[in-house]
Write an enzyme that holds these catalytic residues in place. Sequence first.
Site, PDB file in Angstrom:
ATOM      1  N   GLN A 170     -12.544   7.224   5.051  1.00 13.05           N
ATOM      2  CA  GLN A 170     -13.306   6.268   4.891  1.00 13.05           C
ATOM      3  C   GLN A 170     -14.754   6.700   4.174  1.00 13.05           C
ATOM      4  O   GLN A 170     -15.381   7.526   4.865  1.00 13.05           O
ATOM      5  CB  GLN A 170     -13.712   5.455   6.400  1.00 13.05           C
ATOM      6  N   LYS A 218      -8.207  -2.702   8.597  1.00 14.82           N
ATOM      7  CA  LYS A 218      -6.811  -1.841   8.337  1.00 14.82           C
ATOM      8  C   LYS A 218      -5.976  -1.533   9.380  1.00 14.82           C
ATOM      9  O   LYS A 218      -4.759  -2.049   9.055  1.00 14.82           O
ATOM     10  CB  LYS A 218      -7.422  -0.197   7.516  1.00 14.82           C
ATOM     11  N   ASP A 262      -5.634   6.064  -1.384  1.00 14.69           N
ATOM     12  CA  ASP A 262      -6.539   5.544  -2.182  1.00 14.69           C
ATOM     13  C   ASP A 262      -6.636   5.603  -3.789  1.00 14.69           C
ATOM     14  O   ASP A 262      -7.395   4.908  -4.404  1.00 14.69           O
ATOM     15  CB  ASP A 262      -8.039   6.076  -1.689  1.00 14.69           C
TER      16      ASP A 262
END
Length: 304
Positions: A97, A53, A120
Site C-alpha cells: 500500500q 480491499k 498493481d
Amino acid sequence: MATILDGKAHADRMLEVVRQGVEGRLAQGLRAPALAVVLVGDDPASQVYVRNKSAACAKVGITSLEHKLAADTPQADLDALIDQLNADSGVDGILVQLPLPQGLDSKRALHRISPAKDVDGFHPVNQGLLLEGLPGLRPCTPTACMSLLAHHGVALKGIRAVVLGRSEIVGKPMALMLLEQHATVTIAHSRTKDLAAVCREADLLVAAVGRPGLVEGSWIKPGAVVVDVGINRVEDEAQGALIFAAEPKKLETLRAKGGVLCGDVRFGEAMEVASAVTPVPGGVGPLTIAGLLSNTLVAANQKV
Ligand code: GUN
C-alpha cells in the site's frame, strides 16, 4: 444533459465476473486466489483503502492476507517480507500500500515484488509489457476505466484523447492503453501551456491530477466524454463556492458536514457540456478495487 457513467454499477459487473472465475477454480479443485496486502504505518486513508480491499475480497471469494508493519520498519525488513511473499506458493498477488512512511523507498519495494505477483502492475517488467502492447498485469485504475468505456460503447479509434496527469499509476498507463486502442493521445500536466485549450480539443478527457475542480465546464469540448479519476476532499467554503457554483447541493453538504469529496472536474459544469461524465464519488473509485481483484484472479490462473 450528460449521461452519468456509473462506476459502482460497472465495478459490480467486474466483481461478478471475478466471483464466477473464483467459483470456476474451486469447481476444478483449485484453491481460492490469495492477495497479500502489506500496510506499513498508520496512514488513515491507507487503512480505509486496505479495509475496503479486504471487504471486496470477501465478497468474491478471494483470500485476503494482511501484513501490518510499524511505521519505523527498516527497509531491510520490508524487503524480507516481500521476499517471503514472493516465495510463498500460497500467495498469488502482492500489494504494498502506498504511500509508504518517510524513510522507506517505494520504488525499491515495488521493484522487489515478483512481476508474476505484481497485481498493481507497477513493476518495470509489467510496465514494459504494457509499453510493448503485450499481455501482463496492468495498472488497475486505467484498466478498469478502459473497461468502463468499452461497456458504454465509447468509440476510441481515431479520437482525440487528452490525459491530464502523468503519474505512473494512472496518467502514463492510461495514455498507453488509449493509444493501443488507436486514439490520438496527448498527455497534459501542470507545466502544459494553455491547459484549458489543450483540454478543449479532447473528445475524451481523462483527469488524474488530484486538483479539486481544476477542469471547468469551459475546458470541455461540447459532447466530449469525461473520466474523472481525482478523489479530493474540499473543506474550504470559498473554494467550494467556486467549484460547486453549478452544484448547490454539494455546497450545502460542505457547509453542513465541514467537507465534501470532489473530483478534478467541476461535475455540475461538465454535466451541462459533456455527453458523458463519471461522478465523484461513485465513478472511478470503485473501479480500482474491481481491477485489483481481477488482476489477482489473472495472477492465480497464470500459475495453473
Ligand atoms: N494507494 C492509493 N492507491 C493505490 C494503489 O492503487 N495501489 C497501491 N499499492 N497503493 C495505493
